[in-house]
Design an enzyme around this catalytic site. Structure first.
Site, PDB file in Angstrom:
ATOM      1  N   TYR A 171      -2.013  -0.716  10.100  1.00 20.30           N
ATOM      2  CA  TYR A 171      -2.146  -1.369   8.734  1.00 20.30           C
ATOM      3  C   TYR A 171      -0.738  -0.917   8.030  1.00 20.30           C
ATOM      4  O   TYR A 171      -0.151  -1.547   7.368  1.00 20.30           O
ATOM      5  CB  TYR A 171      -3.109  -0.686   8.227  1.00 20.30           C
ATOM      6  CG  TYR A 171      -3.276  -1.123   6.867  1.00 20.30           C
ATOM      7  CD1 TYR A 171      -3.762  -2.126   6.288  1.00 20.30           C
ATOM      8  CD2 TYR A 171      -3.025  -0.072   5.750  1.00 20.30           C
ATOM      9  CE1 TYR A 171      -4.132  -2.413   4.922  1.00 20.30           C
ATOM     10  CE2 TYR A 171      -3.218  -0.375   4.300  1.00 20.30           C
ATOM     11  CZ  TYR A 171      -3.733  -1.320   3.965  1.00 20.30           C
ATOM     12  OH  TYR A 171      -3.806  -1.581   2.481  1.00 20.30           O
ATOM     13  N   SER A 215       0.882  -1.198  -0.015  1.00 19.38           N
ATOM     14  CA  SER A 215      -0.012  -0.101  -0.035  1.00 19.38           C
ATOM     15  C   SER A 215       0.857   1.301  -0.036  1.00 19.38           C
ATOM     16  O   SER A 215       2.167   1.009   0.693  1.00 19.38           O
ATOM     17  CB  SER A 215      -0.926   0.009   1.242  1.00 19.38           C
ATOM     18  OG  SER A 215      -1.480   1.339   1.702  1.00 19.38           O
TER      19      SER A 215
END
Length: 245
Positions: free
Chosen positions: A153, A140
């Protein structure tokens, strides 16, 4: 299209996509099947979506919690060896640091990072034996840049990028390339909770002027699996429309 991926002469090719029933995973399954690859994909809770994707594409669905070693061992037995491994299974959560419980932290790290480790470990052995393999992890943009209220995350994705770069050095001599893609804002269920105003603000900051699609990311994954990328390893391909420039 059948020459896009590096086929091993006289042998069929097989791919495994973890988390294949989701947006990016599903798009990746579709593009690999369109290229004639025999595709297996994992799912955990999305049994209906997995069944529909399997029926649509002819890909093989296997239930697996990638954070559990026993599940990954069973997955290895069910699938056998693969030429292409896409480490896509992932979960997210939006929490301030004070609200990140240890269970929540371990849950995010367990799927996003430990799951990648378990699957890479399970399937790299066959690639080493064959002296050929392609591994692509789905990271990401937050893995490199961090994200407020997503420390768990972002940490999992930052760790994933370090992991894949380490594998590139370790497995390169065995003919295995290891890369990652770092999507920006992609229209998937993971981002479905954002309201229209938030989406509009993100799009306005994206140079190409739109949100990304799962197919945008799947195209990058397919490229890194292809013969055209055979001299690319240890890299993180950013697919964000210029958002992080």
């Amino acid at each position: 299209m059948d020459t896009f991926l590096c086929y091993k002469s006289g042998k069929s090719t097989k791919a495994l996509v973890t988390g294949g029933s989701g947006g990016i995973g599903g798009a990746t399954v579709r593009i690999l099947r369109a290229l004639g690859i025999d595709v297996y994909f994992t799912y955990n809770r999305s049994s209906e979506a997995a069944a529909a994707l399997s029926k649509e594409t002819g890909a093989h669905a296997v239930k697996c919690d990638v954070s559990k070693e026993s599940d990954v061992e069973a997955l290895k037995k069910a699938v056998g060896t693969v030429d292409y491994l896409v480490l896509n299974a992932g979960v997210s959560s939006f929490d301030q640091l004070q609200d990140i419980t240890l269970d929540k932290w371990n849950g995010i790290i367990g799927v996003n990072l430990t799951g990648a480790y378990l699957c890479a470990k399970a399937f790299a052995t066959g690639m080493i034996y064959e002296k050929f393999g392609r591994i692509v992890a789905v990271s990401s943009m937050w893995g490199a840049h961090g994200s407020s209220c997503e420390a768990h995350y972002a940490a999992s994705k930052g760790g994933l990028e370090a992991f894949i770069k380490s594998l590139a050095k370790e497995l390169g001599p065995s003919g295995i390339t290891c890369n990652a893609v770092a999507p920006g804002f992609i229209l998937t269920k993971m981002n479905a909770a954002l309201d229209a105003q938030a989406v509009e603000e993100i799009v306005s900051e994206t140079p190409v002027g739109r949100a990304g699609s799962p197919e945008d990311v799947a195209g990058g994954i397919a490229f890194l699996l292809s013969d055209a990328a055979s001299f690319i390893t240890g890299t993180v391909l950013t697919i964000d429309g210029g958002l992080t420039v």
